[in-house]
Scaffold this motif. Structure first.
Motif, short mmCIF file in Angstrom:
data_model
loop_
_atom_site.label_atom_id
_atom_site.label_comp_id
_atom_site.label_asym_id
_atom_site.label_seq_id
_atom_site.Cartn_x
_atom_site.Cartn_y
_atom_site.Cartn_z
N ILE B 20 0.87 -1.18 0.00
CA ILE B 20 0.00 0.00 0.00
C ILE B 20 0.90 1.22 0.00
CG2 ILE B 20 -1.84 1.20 1.28
CD1 ILE B 20 -2.41 -1.69 0.21
N PRO B 21 0.82 2.05 -1.03
CA PRO B 21 1.84 3.11 -1.16
C PRO B 21 1.68 4.26 -0.18
CG PRO B 21 0.27 3.25 -2.97
CD PRO B 21 -0.08 2.02 -2.20
N ASN B 22 0.48 4.53 0.30
CA ASN B 22 0.36 5.65 1.23
C ASN B 22 -0.94 5.59 2.02
OD1 ASN B 22 -1.77 6.88 -0.29
ND2 ASN B 22 -0.21 7.67 -1.71
N MET B 68 0.40 -0.46 -11.35
CA MET B 68 0.58 0.98 -11.55
C MET B 68 1.85 1.48 -10.85
SD MET B 68 -0.80 3.48 -13.19
CE MET B 68 -2.59 3.51 -13.42
N GLN B 69 2.14 0.92 -9.69
CA GLN B 69 3.39 1.31 -9.01
C GLN B 69 4.60 0.95 -9.87
OE1 GLN B 69 3.50 0.49 -4.61
NE2 GLN B 69 1.42 -0.26 -4.92
N LYS B 70 4.55 -0.21 -10.49
CA LYS B 70 5.64 -0.62 -11.39
C LYS B 70 5.75 0.34 -12.57
CE LYS B 70 6.62 -4.48 -9.29
NZ LYS B 70 7.95 -4.74 -8.73
N ALA B 71 4.59 0.70 -13.13
CA ALA B 71 4.58 1.56 -14.31
C ALA B 71 5.17 2.93 -13.98
CB ALA B 71 3.16 1.69 -14.86
N GLU B 87 1.18 10.91 -9.17
CA GLU B 87 1.41 9.52 -8.77
C GLU B 87 0.27 9.03 -7.86
OE1 GLU B 87 4.89 8.93 -6.39
OE2 GLU B 87 4.67 6.75 -6.35
N GLU B 88 0.00 9.83 -6.83
CA GLU B 88 -1.07 9.43 -5.91
C GLU B 88 -2.41 9.31 -6.64
OE1 GLU B 88 -1.64 10.88 -1.62
OE2 GLU B 88 -3.23 11.95 -2.70
N ALA B 89 -2.64 10.26 -7.53
CA ALA B 89 -3.91 10.25 -8.28
C ALA B 89 -4.03 9.01 -9.15
CB ALA B 89 -4.01 11.52 -9.13
N LEU B 90 -2.90 8.58 -9.74
CA LEU B 90 -2.92 7.35 -10.55
C LEU B 90 -3.32 6.15 -9.70
CD1 LEU B 90 0.28 7.64 -12.79
CD2 LEU B 90 -2.09 7.51 -13.59
#
Lengths: 408, 408, 408, 408
Positions: B20-22, B68-71, B87-90
């Protein structure tokens, strides 16, 4: 049959276990001719591009035999009669179908030994083995050379959907990591059938066959005809060509006895003497020769050998069009100057050629789908789109190789 | 950002771990709207054909976010600027792109709720969440509805090579066991790039793109449009249609509150009330209703419900040609007689329709290859064979469903 | 740094892609010393038992470097400071940690070259390379030989949870098909941390560590110490021993120049001359020599060579107890009679020895778990069962090899 | 036997295809009792921790039957006589061994229905089916309840190495992504044998058995007894307990008819009426009830229901020691105050308990190794290390659950 031997297993990362079906197969595997395949890499020079691709003809042959056992089981289940003798012959034929491969498999076919292809040498090996094994290989040989009346048996060994292809696409995909070739071999086998003495697939297999043909096409372009592997193969051919030239002009050169036999040989007749030497030849003779030739006084031989050993390969352009003479000559002139060699020897470093890829041949042999009502249809015609039809067309590409910048 | 939350991981059999990125993403996942996706099966009725296909929209959404994180990592590596906010929006946009799916995903789209598709409902959910989260989703929403100027960001969320497709083909292949869709998503992502604000792939990816398009085509025919799954979906649609009809004529019928809301509703306006009910609707409302309806006095409702629950599905013929009225009528007459229902109600059991499959749309959106010199070429044109061109053609098939023999 | 080089990728069936992190690493890989590792098989004679086990030290070294990149990323994420210089040094150290391996890796260590182990030779290669590369390897060398103050960096290269083990267990498992060793390397790496300058794992990793230690134990017994592979290795050692003996007594013998250097050598000092010859030595020198020796007049040399080439290996008994002298002598007498060789030469065909396996050494080095409150506990103590404690005990088995029945 | 049916296949991502061996098995699978298993999740609440774990008892039962086919094949190959009738009975017994599972499998066993375990209910289902199928299940039933004289047949269905365990460890590992349980089921089966009417494994399987036992141990701690899954299960049990309490005190409550039957029931006699209702009960009744109860006026019922639906689970401490009363009371007081509920109802939110794990029971049943000379040895005694002995000890852990901080 020896029960003890029946239980012999080989570990295989792809199929789990490979079982040896009977004592004859066991004894053939133990034979020095077959053990030689442990020292013949399956994919020629491809390991210089795909570092995992060190698997051997030995392993591939076992894998094919494993799939043949599945195929026999499936066909018998569908009430196709295969006698015990035919069964054994199928295992023997597929086990030995590649026994005639020489060093680096296809890479040196038609250059180290000329005038015969590997199938013909396989046949000679089989005949030699047949003598050793009291003629027990006779039926296998007739299936292999397609003289046996029941044609579908030969097609299981050699055809558009044979056990050879079903193993090598999957195996090469596994060892290279190129997932394009990861076909579902066992699924395809489960849908095989026989109609009019031809090997066919059930019509519900249409998408599996499509996947198989596309996988084959993609493996050719991405792996088997990968431009760097191609270049390496061409360099290897030229090392041996140079060695022959030097020998012909009387230079002294290190090489193992069987390798020297073929470097010196001019005849294209593959007789018993040739077979005897060939049976002792494998990848190691070549690599070990290259290692010796690195110090040779002939700078061309020396340089070419090093290119393989240190993976210092030429640049390659792979295009739809043939390069012009001007383009080739430009590179040859640079090489001539940079390496101080005459123009007529620059062909060792600057060369062109072509490769072709045809995923599906529907002219000579084709893949027929068997519908529930017994009708046969060619798979390209049965597909709902024209994409399979498109795969019947042969595609040709042209390559041009020349040394990398740092060598100028 | 909350460090504790950053380390939260989900186990995923496909990618290993999903991070989970954030904290915003974490909080969105914890929201009751998103948790609802745990109860929406990804593949509708397909589990009746592929017993492993019980994975959910929840899991798919996490998988997309992982890709998406990889992309983002790959594109930044190639010097494509993506701000922290973008980034967050993606991540938010891809996480929520399917939040508007209703029970059994596509199976009931356009039948249970009419007048809107799932993307529009997703947008309404996002807007509702945006209020809860202090407008932190505004940028995500503009990327999702393609109003943000940088178009490639939208294409990562929705396009011919978006993270959605790269996840679902692989995931559906994994859970069904249909190996046709087992694409190499991470490899494709590693070859993405941006040119002229368009998402493109590097030209060396051509065979990977070909594999991807063929995989998609084969997954449609073998899995998504599998004739038995198709039949099950059509029966499910008819159960609800029959329920609506009975309600409309005043019959009493058990259904959960949110389901009843939609069964009774006539309006096609999807307002806040509709959203409120929709947010409480999932697969369980449908299945539980069917279980109740098995005892209903209306034999049609009862029979249709049982067909789903006991997997007693109709026979299906899938052909290139539309069935004739005579063929359809013959089955209707048999059904009318066997079940003792009037001809004008036989359409619940005998029905026809069509499905289409088009692996590659090169008209509205296309996949461009970026060559080393910066030139863009459509992938179908760049291929060395016409097989990709063939995939741009739409293929239509016609189905005809009617009850199995034992019901007559 | 050269951006072009940064993007160089290796295909790897295990990790997908291996990226070259910088130009120094790229240049080291291209160096002839490193390319030699393409010709050194990772698992010695194991391919005679596991036909897929032809992968090389070259591939393993790349795999380790890939895992090191993951480890650096994980540790930095957890706020462990690793400078750019230390990062590069880690990649170089792990890339070159096995560069001192000779033919067939461990199989011939301590027999072909005596007095030094492969780590010491690796160090000599690194020092030689350090001169070529303008002292850019100095830091890598100090990490490798554990003279650098930050100890955890060395532990990443060499320790109970180093990148070496995390790669080889997984890789050897993949290529042999022995699923026992299929550990989840990336998961373990994701749980690494540093405490008191020691490499530790987070306490939640306890079951992953347990799985890792058990996997290691099982791989030793099932694969690395497989009795047939063991026998093959011992035969190979004896071929070279016999060759040395014959040379010492003045017999003429074919061997490549670097192999001859070591067969003749008596000194145990590994100087520059030794290094120069060693750098040209690989598996091919050995196999090619064996092929030549098959025709040698010395029947012992000839027979032993054939045993390897044709996989005609001795019978092996692996037991908990040492065989008695009487047992050994009984076989020696049979061999002496059957082969017509004096008793004092039967040790070439009848021999005993022992192997040991210890899954977890908690005396010299141990694996510490880091709990949330910062406390460190040895993993064997932290486990809820005594099974890990049991793994700290060394297990010894005794083998006895003698020729198969058909040779008597 | 119906040939058409024999060819029916199920796609399975683990084994490829699962074949239906005969018409009886086919008809049992089609029966509404068996189709119900499609709506019973295999791993209870585990999907709240492992989002991929939505596979069902239906799929597991098919998987077990597939492995049973392999086992029969292997044992017959080793000359163990299994008659056609016994073979069919084995397939039926393993197919139906879990048919008595209720909603969420083990999660609600002993709480929703008390006085019987799922095996007893399975037996009742089998007996009911036996009547429907003209007593063709009689032999299967006697194998299932261990009244058939040949004991090894029962052990294939239920024992330390039964097809049940060999499927569920592998399957649960696959769907969760927890690689710890990824055992090599087919390899283990290939080494089964029968001695003294007991199912045994050949002695060379010792490391495979060790891997299997360790895998089982690790799957219990990492997955089946994962503390969050445990907490979810305990909350679910408490939701139903609260519902029963409210019903008992006369409150009105929504629930499907079969669920209401069990919520109201006090008897522990599982008679035909109970079976009839149980046959209509599955996961959906529970989840749908929870969804309705979210709006219930009883705040405890409402809160507990939401905790499952929105995955808002309690905090869990899992320790070697039982928590003290003081620790428990401290949390209860906080909850009483925060939620405004009396102390004697805080047990719904604060609770403790214990779980045990024992990888290998060598007291009642054990795994015997069969050596080549026919001797049987218990695997724990045969191992070269004490680690297997250690696995025979039962390990107990204590958990304490209480609401997360945000709820205070």
């Amino acid at each position: 049959m020896n029960t003890r031997k029946k239980l012999t297993l080989f570990n295989d990362p792809i199929y789990g276990f490979i079982t040896i079906p009977n004592a004859l197969v066991f004894d053939l595997i133990e034979h020095t001719y077959f053990q030689r395949l442990r020292r013949i890499t399956q994919m020629g020079m491809s390991y210089l591009v795909f570092p995992g691709a060190h698997h051997t003809r030995f392993h591939h042959a076992l894998g094919c035999m494993h799939l043949m056992q599945k195929a026999v089981q499936v066909l018998r289940y569908k009430d196709i009669v295969i006698s015990k003798e035919e069964e054994e012959a199928l295992y023997v034929a597929i086990l030995l179908h590649d026994i005639g491969h020489g060093p680096f498999s296809h890479a040196l076919e038609h250059s180290l030994v000329t005038g015969v292809d590997h199938e013909q040498i396989s046949l000679q090996f089989m005949e030699a083995l047949n003598k050793n094994f009291n003629e027990r290989l006779t039926l296998a040989i007739s299936i292999f050379n397609d003289s046996y009346p029941r044609k579908f048996l030969h097609q299981l060994v050699s055809g558009q959907l044979d056990m050879d292809r079903l193993d090598y696409l999957k195996r090469d995909s596994f060892y290279t990591g190129a997932s394009e070739g990861n076909i579902n071999s066992e699924r395809l086998i489960s849908m095989l059938n026989v109609a009019n003495d031809q090997l066919v697939v059930e019509s519900k297999a249409i998408y599996s066959v499509e996947k198989f043909l596309v996988a084959r096409r993609l493996m050719y372009w991405s792996v088997y005809l990968h431009k760097t592997g191609l270049a390496a193969e061409q360099v290897l051919i030229r090392v041996l060509q140079r060695a022959k030239e030097l020998i012909a002009q009387g230079d002294s050169l290190q090489a193992s006895e069987p390798l020297m036999f073929f470097l010196k040989r001019e005849s294209e007749v593959f007789d018993q003497t040739a077979l005897k030497h060939f049976a002792r030849l494998d990848d190691h003779d070549i690599i070990q020769a290259l290692k010796g030739w690195c110090d040779h006084s002939d700078s061309i031989l020396c340089k070419l050998s090093n290119m393989i050993l240190d993976r210092d390969l030429p640049k390659v352009k792979l295009k739809n069009k043939k390069p012009t003479s001007a383009q080739v000559d430009k590179h040859k002139e640079k090489v001539s100057k940079a390496l101080g060699i005459p123009m007529d020897q620059t062909h060792y470093f600057v060369f062109e050629g072509q490769v072709t890829n045809r995923a599906y041949r529907n002219d000579t042999q084709n893949i027929n789908l068997l519908s529930k009502n017994g009708k046969l249809t060619d798979v390209a015609g049965a597909s709902d789109q024209l994409n399979l039809k498109a795969l019947t067309r042969e595609v040709t590409k042209h390559y041009l190789c020349y040394p990398k910048g740092k060598h100028y």
